[in-house]
Design a protein around this motif. Structure first.
Motif, mmCIF file in Angstrom:
data_model
loop_
_atom_site.group_PDB
_atom_site.id
_atom_site.type_symbol
_atom_site.label_atom_id
_atom_site.label_comp_id
_atom_site.label_asym_id
_atom_site.label_seq_id
_atom_site.Cartn_x
_atom_site.Cartn_y
_atom_site.Cartn_z
ATOM 1 N N PHE A 1 -1.613 -13.183 -1.051
ATOM 2 C CA PHE A 1 -2.124 -14.126 -2.043
ATOM 3 C C PHE A 1 -3.579 -14.490 -1.780
ATOM 4 O O PHE A 1 -4.349 -14.709 -2.726
ATOM 5 C CB PHE A 1 -1.222 -15.356 -2.090
ATOM 6 N N GLU A 2 -3.968 -14.529 -0.527
ATOM 7 C CA GLU A 2 -5.383 -14.748 -0.193
ATOM 8 C C GLU A 2 -6.223 -13.587 -0.720
ATOM 9 O O GLU A 2 -7.326 -13.787 -1.234
ATOM 10 C CB GLU A 2 -5.549 -14.892 1.318
ATOM 11 N N THR A 3 -5.684 -12.393 -0.631
ATOM 12 C CA THR A 3 -6.391 -11.211 -1.142
ATOM 13 C C THR A 3 -6.538 -11.288 -2.655
ATOM 14 O O THR A 3 -7.615 -11.061 -3.197
ATOM 15 C CB THR A 3 -5.643 -9.918 -0.743
ATOM 16 N N PHE A 4 -5.443 -11.606 -3.345
ATOM 17 C CA PHE A 4 -5.505 -11.732 -4.809
ATOM 18 C C PHE A 4 -6.504 -12.817 -5.201
ATOM 19 O O PHE A 4 -7.312 -12.634 -6.109
ATOM 20 C CB PHE A 4 -4.133 -12.094 -5.390
ATOM 21 N N ASN A 5 -6.445 -13.937 -4.530
ATOM 22 C CA ASN A 5 -7.300 -15.069 -4.860
ATOM 23 C C ASN A 5 -8.779 -14.760 -4.664
ATOM 24 O O ASN A 5 -9.621 -15.224 -5.429
ATOM 25 C CB ASN A 5 -6.897 -16.291 -4.034
ATOM 26 N N HIS A 6 -9.106 -13.967 -3.644
ATOM 27 C CA HIS A 6 -10.502 -13.647 -3.344
ATOM 28 C C HIS A 6 -10.934 -12.300 -3.926
ATOM 29 O O HIS A 6 -12.000 -11.791 -3.578
ATOM 30 C CB HIS A 6 -10.748 -13.687 -1.836
ATOM 31 N N CYS A 7 -10.110 -11.726 -4.803
ATOM 32 C CA CYS A 7 -10.436 -10.502 -5.547
ATOM 33 C C CYS A 7 -10.716 -9.305 -4.634
ATOM 34 O O CYS A 7 -11.651 -8.546 -4.853
ATOM 35 C CB CYS A 7 -11.592 -10.747 -6.504
ATOM 36 N N GLY A 8 -9.859 -9.136 -3.644
ATOM 37 C CA GLY A 8 -9.924 -7.944 -2.809
ATOM 38 C C GLY A 8 -8.848 -6.960 -3.245
ATOM 39 O O GLY A 8 -8.038 -7.245 -4.124
ATOM 40 N N VAL A 9 -8.844 -5.795 -2.640
ATOM 41 C CA VAL A 9 -7.810 -4.794 -2.910
ATOM 42 C C VAL A 9 -6.768 -4.905 -1.801
ATOM 43 O O VAL A 9 -7.080 -4.736 -0.622
ATOM 44 C CB VAL A 9 -8.394 -3.369 -2.958
ATOM 45 N N LEU A 10 -5.547 -5.209 -2.190
ATOM 46 C CA LEU A 10 -4.452 -5.343 -1.236
ATOM 47 C C LEU A 10 -3.908 -3.963 -0.887
ATOM 48 O O LEU A 10 -3.530 -3.190 -1.764
ATOM 49 C CB LEU A 10 -3.334 -6.200 -1.837
ATOM 50 N N LEU A 11 -3.873 -3.651 0.396
ATOM 51 C CA LEU A 11 -3.327 -2.399 0.923
ATOM 52 C C LEU A 11 -2.043 -2.753 1.659
ATOM 53 O O LEU A 11 -2.078 -3.492 2.646
ATOM 54 C CB LEU A 11 -4.329 -1.742 1.866
ATOM 55 N N LYS A 12 -0.921 -2.253 1.153
ATOM 56 C CA LYS A 12 0.375 -2.710 1.647
ATOM 57 C C LYS A 12 1.376 -1.565 1.608
ATOM 58 O O LYS A 12 1.277 -0.687 0.751
ATOM 59 C CB LYS A 12 0.852 -3.850 0.735
ATOM 60 N N PRO A 13 2.360 -1.576 2.511
ATOM 61 C CA PRO A 13 3.416 -0.568 2.406
ATOM 62 C C PRO A 13 4.080 -0.644 1.025
ATOM 63 O O PRO A 13 4.096 -1.707 0.392
ATOM 64 C CB PRO A 13 4.402 -0.968 3.508
ATOM 65 N N ASP A 14 4.614 0.457 0.575
ATOM 66 C CA ASP A 14 5.233 0.545 -0.750
ATOM 67 C C ASP A 14 6.223 -0.596 -0.971
ATOM 68 O O ASP A 14 7.094 -0.851 -0.150
ATOM 69 C CB ASP A 14 5.935 1.892 -0.887
ATOM 70 N N GLU B 1 -14.331 -13.600 6.226
ATOM 71 C CA GLU B 1 -14.019 -12.175 6.397
ATOM 72 C C GLU B 1 -13.250 -11.632 5.196
ATOM 73 O O GLU B 1 -13.536 -10.531 4.722
ATOM 74 C CB GLU B 1 -13.200 -11.948 7.674
ATOM 75 N N ILE B 2 -12.305 -12.389 4.692
ATOM 76 C CA ILE B 2 -11.530 -11.968 3.512
ATOM 77 C C ILE B 2 -12.468 -11.779 2.318
ATOM 78 O O ILE B 2 -12.394 -10.780 1.608
ATOM 79 C CB ILE B 2 -10.430 -13.000 3.169
ATOM 80 N N LYS B 3 -13.357 -12.739 2.094
ATOM 81 C CA LYS B 3 -14.283 -12.668 0.963
ATOM 82 C C LYS B 3 -15.227 -11.474 1.065
ATOM 83 O O LYS B 3 -15.637 -10.916 0.060
ATOM 84 C CB LYS B 3 -15.094 -13.957 0.852
ATOM 85 N N GLN B 4 -15.585 -11.078 2.280
ATOM 86 C CA GLN B 4 -16.524 -9.979 2.479
ATOM 87 C C GLN B 4 -15.835 -8.617 2.540
ATOM 88 O O GLN B 4 -16.507 -7.591 2.541
ATOM 89 C CB GLN B 4 -17.330 -10.204 3.757
ATOM 90 N N SER B 5 -14.529 -8.604 2.604
ATOM 91 C CA SER B 5 -13.782 -7.355 2.732
ATOM 92 C C SER B 5 -13.519 -6.731 1.368
ATOM 93 O O SER B 5 -13.345 -7.439 0.376
ATOM 94 C CB SER B 5 -12.455 -7.598 3.445
ATOM 95 N N ILE B 6 -13.469 -5.429 1.337
ATOM 96 C CA ILE B 6 -13.190 -4.704 0.104
ATOM 97 C C ILE B 6 -11.693 -4.408 0.004
ATOM 98 O O ILE B 6 -11.060 -4.675 -0.998
ATOM 99 C CB ILE B 6 -13.986 -3.387 0.053
ATOM 100 N N ILE B 7 -11.151 -3.861 1.077
ATOM 101 C CA ILE B 7 -9.725 -3.563 1.155
ATOM 102 C C ILE B 7 -9.145 -4.415 2.274
ATOM 103 O O ILE B 7 -9.689 -4.455 3.378
ATOM 104 C CB ILE B 7 -9.476 -2.066 1.457
ATOM 105 N N ILE B 8 -8.031 -5.090 1.981
ATOM 106 C CA ILE B 8 -7.405 -5.961 2.961
ATOM 107 C C ILE B 8 -5.987 -5.464 3.222
ATOM 108 O O ILE B 8 -5.175 -5.378 2.302
ATOM 109 C CB ILE B 8 -7.402 -7.422 2.481
ATOM 110 N N ALA B 9 -5.718 -5.103 4.465
ATOM 111 C CA ALA B 9 -4.400 -4.605 4.852
ATOM 112 C C ALA B 9 -3.445 -5.765 5.075
ATOM 113 O O ALA B 9 -3.808 -6.774 5.666
ATOM 114 C CB ALA B 9 -4.509 -3.758 6.115
ATOM 115 N N SER B 10 -2.233 -5.595 4.580
ATOM 116 C CA SER B 10 -1.194 -6.608 4.773
ATOM 117 C C SER B 10 0.122 -5.898 5.082
ATOM 118 O O SER B 10 1.008 -5.800 4.240
ATOM 119 C CB SER B 10 -1.065 -7.475 3.517
#
Length: 101
Positions: A28-41, A7-16
């Motif tokens: 770090f899973e998002t960075f590693n799988h080249c997704g866009v991390l969506l996170k509070p400021d 699911e992480i690999k297939q996702s474009i934006i990953i909320a954390s």
């Protein structure tokens, strides 16, 4: 567990969102799988190394979440910006995790 990584690999934006702590494995899973991390400021957090560079290595939204849908819609409609953020985040992550001593 394998389903999660698929699911992480297939996702474009990953909320954390923040949970028990501010930083979590999903970042770090998002960075590693080249997704866009969506996170509070993350401006109030200093990390070394700095993995959280707003709009360069992650997409931030306000802590009250009032602008989260706006951010998602904006970035989904700007694919090249998403690719740049995901690529820069992965390079930054790999630089510190795999290359730095």
């Amino acid at each position: 567990k394998m389903h999660f990584y698929r699911e992480i690999k297939q996702s474009i934006i990953i909320a954390s969102p923040f949970g028990w702590v501010v930083i979590c494995y999903r970042d770090f899973e998002t960075f590693n799988h080249c997704g866009v991390l969506l996170k509070p400021d993350m401006d109030m957090i200093e990390t070394c190394p700095n993995f959280y560079i707003k709009y360069k290595t992650y997409v931030s939204y306000s802590w009250d979440m009032k602008n989260v849908l706006e951010k998602i819609e904006y970035y989904l409609s700007n694919e090249s910006m998403m690719q740049n953020i995901a690529s820069e985040a992965q390079k930054n992550y790999q630089k510190y995790v795999y290359e730095e001593k």
